[in-house]
Design a protein around this motif. Structure first.
Motif, PDB file in Angstrom:
ATOM      1  N   ASP A  74       0.846  -1.193   0.000  1.00  0.00           N
ATOM      2  CA  ASP A  74       0.000   0.000   0.000  1.00  0.00           C
ATOM      3  C   ASP A  74       0.879   1.240   0.000  1.00  0.00           C
ATOM      4  O   ASP A  74       1.947   1.261   0.624  1.00  0.00           O
ATOM      5  CB  ASP A  74      -0.896   0.037   1.241  1.00  0.00           C
ATOM      6  CG  ASP A  74      -1.937  -1.070   1.243  1.00  0.00           C
ATOM      7  OD1 ASP A  74      -2.269  -1.561   0.155  1.00  0.00           O
ATOM      8  OD2 ASP A  74      -2.408  -1.433   2.337  1.00  0.00           O
ATOM      9  N   GLN A  75       0.430   2.297  -0.652  1.00  0.00           N
ATOM     10  CA  GLN A  75       1.212   3.536  -0.725  1.00  0.00           C
ATOM     11  C   GLN A  75       1.535   4.088   0.656  1.00  0.00           C
ATOM     12  O   GLN A  75       2.579   4.682   0.859  1.00  0.00           O
ATOM     13  CB  GLN A  75       0.485   4.578  -1.552  1.00  0.00           C
ATOM     14  CG  GLN A  75       0.505   4.278  -3.026  1.00  0.00           C
ATOM     15  CD  GLN A  75      -0.189   5.359  -3.828  1.00  0.00           C
ATOM     16  OE1 GLN A  75      -1.080   6.040  -3.343  1.00  0.00           O
ATOM     17  NE2 GLN A  75       0.228   5.502  -5.070  1.00  0.00           N
ATOM     18  N   GLY A  76       0.671   3.917   1.594  1.00  0.00           N
ATOM     19  CA  GLY A  76       0.902   4.433   2.940  1.00  0.00           C
ATOM     20  C   GLY A  76       2.013   3.706   3.685  1.00  0.00           C
ATOM     21  O   GLY A  76       2.381   4.092   4.786  1.00  0.00           O
ATOM     22  N   ARG A  77       2.552   2.679   3.079  1.00  0.00           N
ATOM     23  CA  ARG A  77       3.604   1.884   3.726  1.00  0.00           C
ATOM     24  C   ARG A  77       4.975   2.044   3.056  1.00  0.00           C
ATOM     25  O   ARG A  77       5.894   1.310   3.322  1.00  0.00           O
ATOM     26  CB  ARG A  77       3.224   0.407   3.700  1.00  0.00           C
ATOM     27  CG  ARG A  77       1.848   0.095   4.225  1.00  0.00           C
ATOM     28  CD  ARG A  77       1.864   0.000   5.726  1.00  0.00           C
ATOM     29  NE  ARG A  77       0.561  -0.469   6.201  1.00  0.00           N
ATOM     30  CZ  ARG A  77      -0.168   0.185   7.065  1.00  0.00           C
ATOM     31  NH1 ARG A  77       0.233   1.335   7.546  1.00  0.00           N
ATOM     32  NH2 ARG A  77      -1.318  -0.294   7.455  1.00  0.00           N
ATOM     33  N   ASP A  78       5.087   3.008   2.172  1.00  0.00           N
ATOM     34  CA  ASP A  78       6.333   3.207   1.433  1.00  0.00           C
ATOM     35  C   ASP A  78       7.540   3.451   2.330  1.00  0.00           C
ATOM     36  O   ASP A  78       8.671   3.158   1.953  1.00  0.00           O
ATOM     37  CB  ASP A  78       6.195   4.370   0.444  1.00  0.00           C
ATOM     38  CG  ASP A  78       5.360   3.982  -0.769  1.00  0.00           C
ATOM     39  OD1 ASP A  78       5.232   2.772  -1.040  1.00  0.00           O
ATOM     40  OD2 ASP A  78       4.837   4.894  -1.427  1.00  0.00           O
ATOM     41  N   HIS A  79       7.320   3.991   3.513  1.00  0.00           N
ATOM     42  CA  HIS A  79       8.441   4.290   4.401  1.00  0.00           C
ATOM     43  C   HIS A  79       9.196   3.021   4.816  1.00  0.00           C
ATOM     44  O   HIS A  79      10.357   3.090   5.186  1.00  0.00           O
ATOM     45  CB  HIS A  79       7.961   5.054   5.635  1.00  0.00           C
ATOM     46  CG  HIS A  79       6.980   4.293   6.472  1.00  0.00           C
ATOM     47  ND1 HIS A  79       5.649   4.183   6.126  1.00  0.00           N
ATOM     48  CD2 HIS A  79       7.136   3.598   7.617  1.00  0.00           C
ATOM     49  CE1 HIS A  79       5.022   3.449   7.039  1.00  0.00           C
ATOM     50  NE2 HIS A  79       5.896   3.080   7.952  1.00  0.00           N
ATOM     51  N   PHE A  80       8.558   1.859   4.708  1.00  0.00           N
ATOM     52  CA  PHE A  80       9.250   0.614   5.030  1.00  0.00           C
ATOM     53  C   PHE A  80      10.356   0.307   4.023  1.00  0.00           C
ATOM     54  O   PHE A  80      11.355  -0.318   4.355  1.00  0.00           O
ATOM     55  CB  PHE A  80       8.274  -0.561   5.097  1.00  0.00           C
ATOM     56  CG  PHE A  80       7.354  -0.499   6.284  1.00  0.00           C
ATOM     57  CD1 PHE A  80       7.851  -0.404   7.582  1.00  0.00           C
ATOM     58  CD2 PHE A  80       5.983  -0.545   6.106  1.00  0.00           C
ATOM     59  CE1 PHE A  80       7.000  -0.352   8.670  1.00  0.00           C
ATOM     60  CE2 PHE A  80       5.123  -0.495   7.192  1.00  0.00           C
ATOM     61  CZ  PHE A  80       5.633  -0.398   8.473  1.00  0.00           C
ATOM     62  N   ASN A  81      10.178   0.741   2.781  1.00  0.00           N
ATOM     63  CA  ASN A  81      11.201   0.502   1.763  1.00  0.00           C
ATOM     64  C   ASN A  81      12.522   1.152   2.144  1.00  0.00           C
ATOM     65  O   ASN A  81      13.592   0.580   1.925  1.00  0.00           O
ATOM     66  CB  ASN A  81      10.730   1.017   0.402  1.00  0.00           C
ATOM     67  CG  ASN A  81       9.607   0.181  -0.160  1.00  0.00           C
ATOM     68  OD1 ASN A  81       9.529  -1.019   0.112  1.00  0.00           O
ATOM     69  ND2 ASN A  81       8.737   0.801  -0.931  1.00  0.00           N
TER      70      ASN A  81
END
Length: 92
Positions: A74-81
């Motif tokens: 999900d876009q809201g989880r990009d910070h995990f990348n």
């Protein structure tokens, strides 16, 4: 405070050690080495909730592997990348 007792001592006075285990874990030794731990039921439940199951990727079907490869976050989880790229892990 955790106590350490022999298996023989526990068998002679199980009720007392059972009561003690409600407050703190009781390590039970056999032949001088820790073998088991007596803990409160609530602690057992808490620990089993944290239990994680590990599955081997070899156990997955080709369809399941294809679904995983095609998935996206999900876009809201990009910070995990960014954590993956910097080598920062939750265990650190």
């Amino acid at each position: 405070m955790t106590s350490t007792v022999t298996a023989a001592a526990v068998s002679k006075n199980f009720g007392a050690y059972q009561d003690a285990a409600v407050r703190d874990p009781v390590i039970i030794t056999k032949n001088g080495r820790p073998r088991t731990v007596l803990i409160a039921y609530e602690d057992y439940l808490r620990l089993t909730k944290r239990d994680r199951r590990v599955e081997l990727t070899a156990a997955l079907s080709d369809d399941e592997l294809a679904e995983i490869e095609a998935s996206s976050m999900d876009q809201g989880r990009d910070h995990f990348n960014s954590e993956l790229l910097t080598g920062k892990h939750a265990a650190d």
